[in-house]
Scaffold this motif. Structure first.
Motif, PDB file in Angstrom:
ATOM      1  N   PHE A  71     -17.378  -3.077  -8.962  1.00  0.00           N
ATOM      2  CA  PHE A  71     -16.063  -3.630  -9.270  1.00  0.00           C
ATOM      3  C   PHE A  71     -15.223  -3.653  -8.003  1.00  0.00           C
ATOM      4  CE2 PHE A  71     -17.064  -1.858 -13.569  1.00  0.00           C
ATOM      5  CZ  PHE A  71     -17.047  -3.067 -14.244  1.00  0.00           C
ATOM      6  N   LEU A  72     -14.527  -4.752  -7.814  1.00  0.00           N
ATOM      7  CA  LEU A  72     -13.668  -4.883  -6.641  1.00  0.00           C
ATOM      8  C   LEU A  72     -12.235  -5.042  -7.112  1.00  0.00           C
ATOM      9  CD1 LEU A  72     -16.040  -7.535  -5.240  1.00  0.00           C
ATOM     10  CD2 LEU A  72     -15.704  -5.337  -4.116  1.00  0.00           C
ATOM     11  N   PHE A  73     -11.375  -4.189  -6.619  1.00  0.00           N
ATOM     12  CA  PHE A  73      -9.960  -4.286  -6.982  1.00  0.00           C
ATOM     13  C   PHE A  73      -9.134  -4.536  -5.724  1.00  0.00           C
ATOM     14  CE2 PHE A  73     -11.586  -1.746 -10.523  1.00  0.00           C
ATOM     15  CZ  PHE A  73     -10.999  -2.396 -11.597  1.00  0.00           C
ATOM     16  N   GLY A  74      -8.398  -5.619  -5.747  1.00  0.00           N
ATOM     17  CA  GLY A  74      -7.473  -5.899  -4.655  1.00  0.00           C
ATOM     18  C   GLY A  74      -6.081  -5.464  -5.070  1.00  0.00           C
ATOM     19  N   THR A  75      -5.481  -4.578  -4.286  1.00  0.00           N
ATOM     20  CA  THR A  75      -4.166  -4.058  -4.663  1.00  0.00           C
ATOM     21  C   THR A  75      -3.177  -4.211  -3.517  1.00  0.00           C
ATOM     22  OG1 THR A  75      -4.362  -1.810  -3.846  1.00  0.00           O
ATOM     23  CG2 THR A  75      -5.404  -2.273  -5.942  1.00  0.00           C
ATOM     24  N   PRO A  76      -1.909  -4.369  -3.837  1.00  0.00           N
ATOM     25  CA  PRO A  76      -0.921  -4.578  -2.785  1.00  0.00           C
ATOM     26  C   PRO A  76      -0.707  -3.346  -1.916  1.00  0.00           C
ATOM     27  CG  PRO A  76       0.130  -4.493  -4.948  1.00  0.00           C
ATOM     28  CD  PRO A  76      -1.329  -4.386  -5.178  1.00  0.00           C
ATOM     29  N   GLY A  77      -1.010  -2.186  -2.450  1.00  0.00           N
ATOM     30  CA  GLY A  77      -0.893  -0.994  -1.623  1.00  0.00           C
ATOM     31  C   GLY A  77       0.523  -0.600  -1.267  1.00  0.00           C
ATOM     32  N   GLN A  78       1.412  -0.820  -2.188  1.00  0.00           N
ATOM     33  CA  GLN A  78       2.776  -0.356  -1.947  1.00  0.00           C
ATOM     34  C   GLN A  78       2.970   0.987  -2.628  1.00  0.00           C
ATOM     35  OE1 GLN A  78       3.466  -4.166  -3.386  1.00  0.00           O
ATOM     36  NE2 GLN A  78       5.268  -4.502  -2.140  1.00  0.00           N
ATOM     37  N   ASN A  79       3.705   1.840  -1.951  1.00  0.00           N
ATOM     38  CA  ASN A  79       3.866   3.197  -2.460  1.00  0.00           C
ATOM     39  C   ASN A  79       4.424   3.245  -3.866  1.00  0.00           C
ATOM     40  OD1 ASN A  79       2.891   4.413  -0.183  1.00  0.00           O
ATOM     41  ND2 ASN A  79       4.886   4.411   0.829  1.00  0.00           N
ATOM     42  N   ARG A  80       5.278   2.281  -4.170  1.00  0.00           N
ATOM     43  CA  ARG A  80       5.963   2.371  -5.460  1.00  0.00           C
ATOM     44  C   ARG A  80       5.021   2.141  -6.635  1.00  0.00           C
ATOM     45  NH1 ARG A  80       8.903  -2.959  -3.862  1.00  0.00           N
ATOM     46  NH2 ARG A  80       7.694  -4.475  -5.005  1.00  0.00           N
ATOM     47  N   PHE A  81       3.793   1.707  -6.351  1.00  0.00           N
ATOM     48  CA  PHE A  81       2.842   1.524  -7.446  1.00  0.00           C
ATOM     49  C   PHE A  81       1.812   2.651  -7.487  1.00  0.00           C
ATOM     50  CE2 PHE A  81       3.956  -2.958  -6.248  1.00  0.00           C
ATOM     51  CZ  PHE A  81       4.939  -3.069  -7.214  1.00  0.00           C
ATOM     52  N   ASP A  82       2.233   3.812  -7.039  1.00  0.00           N
ATOM     53  CA  ASP A  82       1.341   4.962  -6.971  1.00  0.00           C
ATOM     54  C   ASP A  82       0.584   5.231  -8.259  1.00  0.00           C
ATOM     55  OD1 ASP A  82       1.563   5.634  -4.407  1.00  0.00           O
ATOM     56  OD2 ASP A  82       2.632   7.517  -4.704  1.00  0.00           O
ATOM     57  N   PHE A  83       1.301   5.068  -9.387  1.00  0.00           N
ATOM     58  CA  PHE A  83       0.668   5.396 -10.675  1.00  0.00           C
ATOM     59  C   PHE A  83      -0.557   4.532 -10.917  1.00  0.00           C
ATOM     60  CE2 PHE A  83       3.366   1.860 -11.408  1.00  0.00           C
ATOM     61  CZ  PHE A  83       2.732   1.110 -12.376  1.00  0.00           C
ATOM     62  N   MET A  84      -0.495   3.293 -10.463  1.00  0.00           N
ATOM     63  CA  MET A  84      -1.633   2.399 -10.650  1.00  0.00           C
ATOM     64  C   MET A  84      -2.739   2.721  -9.648  1.00  0.00           C
ATOM     65  SD  MET A  84      -1.582  -1.706 -10.712  1.00  0.00           S
ATOM     66  CE  MET A  84      -1.320  -2.027 -12.438  1.00  0.00           C
ATOM     67  N   TRP A  85      -2.325   3.077  -8.454  1.00  0.00           N
ATOM     68  CA  TRP A  85      -3.289   3.442  -7.412  1.00  0.00           C
ATOM     69  C   TRP A  85      -4.093   4.660  -7.809  1.00  0.00           C
ATOM     70  CZ3 TRP A  85      -4.200   1.865  -2.277  1.00  0.00           C
ATOM     71  CH2 TRP A  85      -3.500   0.722  -1.903  1.00  0.00           C
ATOM     72  N   ASP A  86      -3.436   5.624  -8.423  1.00  0.00           N
ATOM     73  CA  ASP A  86      -4.134   6.840  -8.802  1.00  0.00           C
ATOM     74  C   ASP A  86      -5.252   6.533  -9.780  1.00  0.00           C
ATOM     75  OD1 ASP A  86      -2.752   8.565  -7.182  1.00  0.00           O
ATOM     76  OD2 ASP A  86      -1.166   8.891  -8.650  1.00  0.00           O
ATOM     77  N   GLU A  87      -4.944   5.625 -10.716  1.00  0.00           N
ATOM     78  CA  GLU A  87      -5.955   5.231 -11.691  1.00  0.00           C
ATOM     79  C   GLU A  87      -7.112   4.526 -10.977  1.00  0.00           C
ATOM     80  OE1 GLU A  87      -4.481   3.219 -15.168  1.00  0.00           O
ATOM     81  OE2 GLU A  87      -6.383   2.197 -15.474  1.00  0.00           O
ATOM     82  N   LEU A  88      -6.773   3.675 -10.020  1.00  0.00           N
ATOM     83  CA  LEU A  88      -7.795   2.926  -9.302  1.00  0.00           C
ATOM     84  C   LEU A  88      -8.640   3.821  -8.406  1.00  0.00           C
ATOM     85  CD1 LEU A  88      -5.835  -0.270  -8.280  1.00  0.00           C
ATOM     86  CD2 LEU A  88      -7.799  -0.140  -9.803  1.00  0.00           C
ATOM     87  N   ALA A  89      -7.979   4.785  -7.775  1.00  0.00           N
ATOM     88  CA  ALA A  89      -8.674   5.628  -6.800  1.00  0.00           C
ATOM     89  C   ALA A  89      -9.645   6.584  -7.466  1.00  0.00           C
ATOM     90  CB  ALA A  89      -7.663   6.408  -5.968  1.00  0.00           C
ATOM     91  N   HIS A  90      -9.435   6.840  -8.763  1.00  0.00           N
ATOM     92  CA  HIS A  90     -10.279   7.778  -9.485  1.00  0.00           C
ATOM     93  C   HIS A  90     -11.744   7.329  -9.414  1.00  0.00           C
ATOM     94  CE1 HIS A  90     -11.112  10.797 -12.538  1.00  0.00           C
ATOM     95  NE2 HIS A  90     -11.927   9.915 -13.081  1.00  0.00           N
ATOM     96  N   ASN A  91     -12.568   8.151  -8.823  1.00  0.00           N
ATOM     97  CA  ASN A  91     -14.008   7.884  -8.727  1.00  0.00           C
ATOM     98  C   ASN A  91     -14.383   6.704  -7.834  1.00  0.00           C
ATOM     99  OD1 ASN A  91     -14.781  10.000 -10.263  1.00  0.00           O
ATOM    100  ND2 ASN A  91     -15.132   8.827 -12.134  1.00  0.00           N
ATOM    101  N   ALA A  92     -13.443   6.183  -7.044  1.00  0.00           N
ATOM    102  CA  ALA A  92     -13.766   5.030  -6.206  1.00  0.00           C
ATOM    103  C   ALA A  92     -14.706   5.419  -5.080  1.00  0.00           C
ATOM    104  CB  ALA A  92     -12.492   4.428  -5.627  1.00  0.00           C
ATOM    105  N   VAL A  93     -15.574   4.477  -4.707  1.00  0.00           N
ATOM    106  CA  VAL A  93     -16.465   4.688  -3.563  1.00  0.00           C
ATOM    107  C   VAL A  93     -15.628   4.858  -2.302  1.00  0.00           C
ATOM    108  CG1 VAL A  93     -18.158   3.540  -2.076  1.00  0.00           C
ATOM    109  CG2 VAL A  93     -18.420   3.446  -4.569  1.00  0.00           C
ATOM    110  N   GLY A  94     -14.629   3.998  -2.171  1.00  0.00           N
ATOM    111  CA  GLY A  94     -13.780   4.039  -1.004  1.00  0.00           C
ATOM    112  C   GLY A  94     -12.887   2.821  -0.958  1.00  0.00           C
ATOM    113  N   GLY A  95     -12.205   2.659   0.169  1.00  0.00           N
ATOM    114  CA  GLY A  95     -11.271   1.556   0.279  1.00  0.00           C
ATOM    115  C   GLY A  95     -11.434   0.772   1.572  1.00  0.00           C
ATOM    116  N   VAL A  96     -11.075  -0.486   1.492  1.00  0.00           N
ATOM    117  CA  VAL A  96     -11.002  -1.338   2.673  1.00  0.00           C
ATOM    118  C   VAL A  96      -9.527  -1.662   2.894  1.00  0.00           C
ATOM    119  CG1 VAL A  96     -11.590  -3.587   3.665  1.00  0.00           C
ATOM    120  CG2 VAL A  96     -13.262  -2.390   2.212  1.00  0.00           C
ATOM    121  N   VAL A  97      -9.024  -1.354   4.061  1.00  0.00           N
ATOM    122  CA  VAL A  97      -7.659  -1.763   4.394  1.00  0.00           C
ATOM    123  C   VAL A  97      -7.770  -3.059   5.185  1.00  0.00           C
ATOM    124  CG1 VAL A  97      -5.534  -1.201   5.615  1.00  0.00           C
ATOM    125  CG2 VAL A  97      -6.807   0.599   4.431  1.00  0.00           C
TER     126      VAL A  97
END
Lengths: 195, 156
Positions: free
Chosen positions: A87-113
């Motif tokens: 699964f690939l998730f593209g996210t804006p990566g703004q701090n104010r959406f932390d709650f969504m990031w936490d859900e996404l980061a759970h068990n993630a392989v890693g991230g591409v910036v």
């Protein structure tokens, strides 16, 4: 409750792995997801309103009654050596959406910036996020056609003040082979962080 | 609202050109979330993440869309159910396809789980995660690496 039929169960039980693609607005996240997704990249738009503040944390966006966060989604099925869905998730990566990031980061392989050298500072929130949560990440420098803004990977590393062990790779977000190369670098990096 | 007031002010039987212009507004066209979710609830009862995969169960696999509840399903829920019949579908993909916010989608899916029409596929998350970080095991990462290297993305 009944169980799924065997054939459905088979595909649904494929291993699911996820990789996050983060970067500033216009850095090429949707393009990158689309380059390797077997379905056209999907975008969900979440509208966060004051009325939903008790469910959608709006901490840090005081004075803002409504805001929109978009999330790109794509997937790719791999068959060898194990059947798995990436699964690939593209996210804006703004701090104010932390709650969504936490859900996404759970068990993630890693991230591409995904970094755009014209607006390198836009990559900082995504870098912070991955660093704070100890998520392995790589920086991919999207090479737009505009030659005036091409910088070597080392210059980008310095500008972003990246730790020496974080890989920096050039990429063309439109090209599947280039994107897959970035993902391979990411998985290798995640593996090396384990040992 | 100004368009509304304007058309109301027009004498009946003499619509002006302006009054004939349909009142198109993105916000109004969209069905409000509390209508999509029966009873206006906004709290999913099952733990789901964006990458949680759901599958349709035997009970509905052979039936026409939305027939478990005899047509009582909201169209969005019936749509979600159809998506899950084709071998499972993730929450993110369902939300994007039916065009509803994640939270509304999760609530609809919770209802479908309650009726027995859907189940959360197990394991939705990788097995044997790293005990310290909860992230995929080295074994699984190695498999992913091999999969990426072997995959022919030229056909993508």
């Amino acid at each position: 409750m009944t169980s799924p039929s065997p054939e459905l169960e088979h595909s649904a039980r494929r291993l699911a792995l996820k990789i996050l693609i983060a970067g500033g607005f216009g850095a090429g996240k949707t393009t990158m997801v689309g380059a390797i997704s077997e379905i056209p990249p999907l975008t969900t738009e979440e509208r966060l309103t004051a009325a939903g503040a008790h469910v959608d944390s709006l901490a840090g966006v005081d004075g803002k009654t409504t805001t929109t966060v978009t999330l790109d989604f794509g997937r790719r099925t791999l068959t060898k050596p194990l059947p798995m869905t990436l699964f690939l998730f593209g996210t804006p990566g703004q701090n104010r959406f932390d709650f969504m990031w936490d859900e996404l980061a759970h068990n993630a392989v890693g991230g591409v910036v995904l970094a755009d050298t014209r607006r390198l500072a836009d990559a900082f929130p995504a870098l912070d996020f991955f660093e704070q949560r100890d998520v392995p990440f790589v920086v991919a420098v999207n090479q737009f056609d505009n030659a005036a803004h091409r910088y070597p990977a080392e210059a980008v590393r310095q500008a972003l003040d990246l730790p020496a062990d974080v890989p920096v790779a050039d990429c063309d977000a439109r090209d599947a082979r280039s994107v897959i190369n970035v993902l391979i670098i990411l998985v290798r990096h995640a593996l090396s962080a384990r040992t | 609202m100004s368009t509304d007031a304007h058309s109301a002010a027009q004498p009946e039987g003499q619509p002006s050109a302006a009054a004939c212009v349909p009142w198109v507004d993105q916000d109004v066209q969209q069905v409000r979330p509390y209508v999509v979710v029966p009873d206006g609830r906004a709290c999913p009862r099952y733990q789901m993440r964006l990458d949680t995969v759901l599958t349709a169960t035997h009970t509905t696999a052979g039936a026409a869309p939305g027939t478990t509840q005899a047509g009582a399903l909201p169209p969005e829920a019936a749509h979600a159910l159809r998506l899950c019949r084709a071998g499972g579908c993730s929450v993110a993909e369902i939300a994007a396809t039916i065009g509803q916010p994640i939270l509304v989608t999760k609530t609809l899916l919770s209802d479908l789980i309650d009726t027995g029409a859907l189940v959360i596929a197990q394991p939705a998350a990788p097995p044997d995660p790293d005990p310290d970080t909860g992230r995929p095991s080295a074994h699984l990462l190695q498999a992913l690496l091999e999969g990426l290297e072997a995959h022919d993305f030229a056909v993508a």
